[in-house]
Design an enzyme around this catalytic site. Structure first.
Site, PDB file in Angstrom:
ATOM      1  N   SER A   1       5.183   5.096 -11.877  1.00  0.00           N
ATOM      2  CA  SER A   1       5.401   4.041 -10.889  1.00  0.00           C
ATOM      3  C   SER A   1       4.144   3.211 -10.667  1.00  0.00           C
ATOM      4  CB  SER A   1       5.890   4.649  -9.567  1.00  0.00           C
ATOM      5  OG  SER A   1       4.864   5.397  -8.943  1.00  0.00           O
ATOM      6  N   LYS A   2       2.995   3.854 -10.624  1.00  0.00           N
ATOM      7  CA  LYS A   2       1.762   3.118 -10.385  1.00  0.00           C
ATOM      8  C   LYS A   2       1.353   2.288 -11.602  1.00  0.00           C
ATOM      9  CE  LYS A   2       0.889   4.244  -6.110  1.00  0.00           C
ATOM     10  NZ  LYS A   2       0.933   3.219  -5.050  1.00  0.00           N
TER      11      LYS A   2
ATOM     12  N   SER B   1      -3.204   3.234  -8.528  1.00  0.00           N
ATOM     13  CA  SER B   1      -3.926   4.505  -8.530  1.00  0.00           C
ATOM     14  C   SER B   1      -4.583   4.708  -9.883  1.00  0.00           C
ATOM     15  CB  SER B   1      -2.950   5.659  -8.252  1.00  0.00           C
ATOM     16  OG  SER B   1      -3.584   6.907  -8.462  1.00  0.00           O
TER      17      SER B   1
ATOM     18  N   TYR C   1       4.805   9.674 -10.369  1.00  0.00           N
ATOM     19  CA  TYR C   1       3.809   8.862  -9.669  1.00  0.00           C
ATOM     20  C   TYR C   1       3.047   7.953 -10.636  1.00  0.00           C
ATOM     21  CZ  TYR C   1      -0.140   7.871  -6.519  1.00  0.00           C
ATOM     22  OH  TYR C   1      -1.096   7.268  -5.726  1.00  0.00           O
TER      23      TYR C   1
ATOM     24  N   ASN D   1       0.796  -1.223   0.000  1.00  0.00           N
ATOM     25  CA  ASN D   1       0.000   0.000   0.000  1.00  0.00           C
ATOM     26  C   ASN D   1       0.832   1.278   0.000  1.00  0.00           C
ATOM     27  OD1 ASN D   1      -2.421   1.822   0.796  1.00  0.00           O
ATOM     28  ND2 ASN D   1      -1.019   2.044   2.532  1.00  0.00           N
TER      29      ASN D   1
END
Length: 241
Positions: free
Chosen positions: A143-144, A128, A140, A76
């Site tokens: 990476s997600k 995400s 971000y 998480n």
């Protein structure tokens, strides 16, 4: 024997909600977070660890694998470094990837042997909706999106061992992390609310509910999937064309 679930970043926000729900379901949780929760949930143990410190993480994982049989994992913990491309530094990209991609890899490498030995495992990766694209999210979103690719790859690699690997893609969720980058009175925050079909932010408990479905013993025929808990925003993307 107690059923243990390892949760990274479980001291606040979505991670805390997942631990609270798991505790209510009777699980014992191992929370890896550099900050302690305000209050421990029932059967929760907190391990203060900076997931960006590879050496410390590897040491902690080795110790945990010797002390507990961990067959369920929730990756998480996440980091956002919002910036337009022109202002995105390579150091930020690397730091975000270290937490959002490298830590889950190290964690899975540590606990995979136990899962294979028991012919059972449940892995939930918190990605995400930003993986589909979002302004000021180069590091971000990359990476997600990478985490989603790993989810599908691991699902195929582990399917024959009774191990499922799934991902959740939260949309705008009312957490401290969301508020930090989207102040309540900011125009962009109102634009986000206006774009959500259900016309509200999601609650961490709603993501926790989805996570608990994937972690359940009875979810053994669901693997390699991404569930967007986003108030309908992902459906809206499909209709935008």
């Amino acid at each position: 024997m107690p059923h243990f679930v390892l949760v990274t970043g479980g001291s606040s926000g979505i991670g805390k909600a997942i631990i609270e729900r798991l505790s209510a379901e009777g699980f014992h949780t191992l929370n890896l977070d550099r900050q302690a929760p305000r209050q421990l949930s029932l059967n929760e143990q907190h391990f203060p660890i900076d997931l960006l410190d590879t050496g410390a993480l590897e040491h902690a994982l080795d110790r945990l694998s010797q002390e507990y049989e961990i067959l369920r994992v929730v990756n998480n913990a996440g980091m956002v470094k919002p910036a337009l491309l022109e202002s995105t530094s390579i150091s930020d990209v690397r730091e975000v990837a270290k937490l959002n991609i490298e830590a889950p890899i190290l964690i899975m490498q540590q606990f995979l042997p136990a899962m294979k030995a028991r012919k059972f495992g449940r892995v939930v990766n918190i990605s995400s909706r930003a993986a589909l694209g979002k302004e000021k999210r180069t590091a971000y979103a990359a990476s997600k999106a990478g985490l989603l690719g790993m989810t599908r790859t691991w699902a195929l690699e582990f399917a024959g061992s009774g191990i499922t690997v799934n991902a959740i893609g939260p949309g705008p969720i009312a957490t401290e992390l969301f508020t930090a980058v989207n102040p309540p009175d900011a125009p962009q925050t109102q634009r986000i609310l206006d774009a959500i079909p259900v016309k509200r932010l999601g609650e961490p408990a709603e993501v926790a509910h989805a996570a608990c479905f994937f972690l359940d013993d009875r979810a053994g025929f669901v693997t390699g999937q991404v569930l967007y808990v986003c108030g309908g925003m992902t459906v809206g993307l499909g209709n935008a064309a």
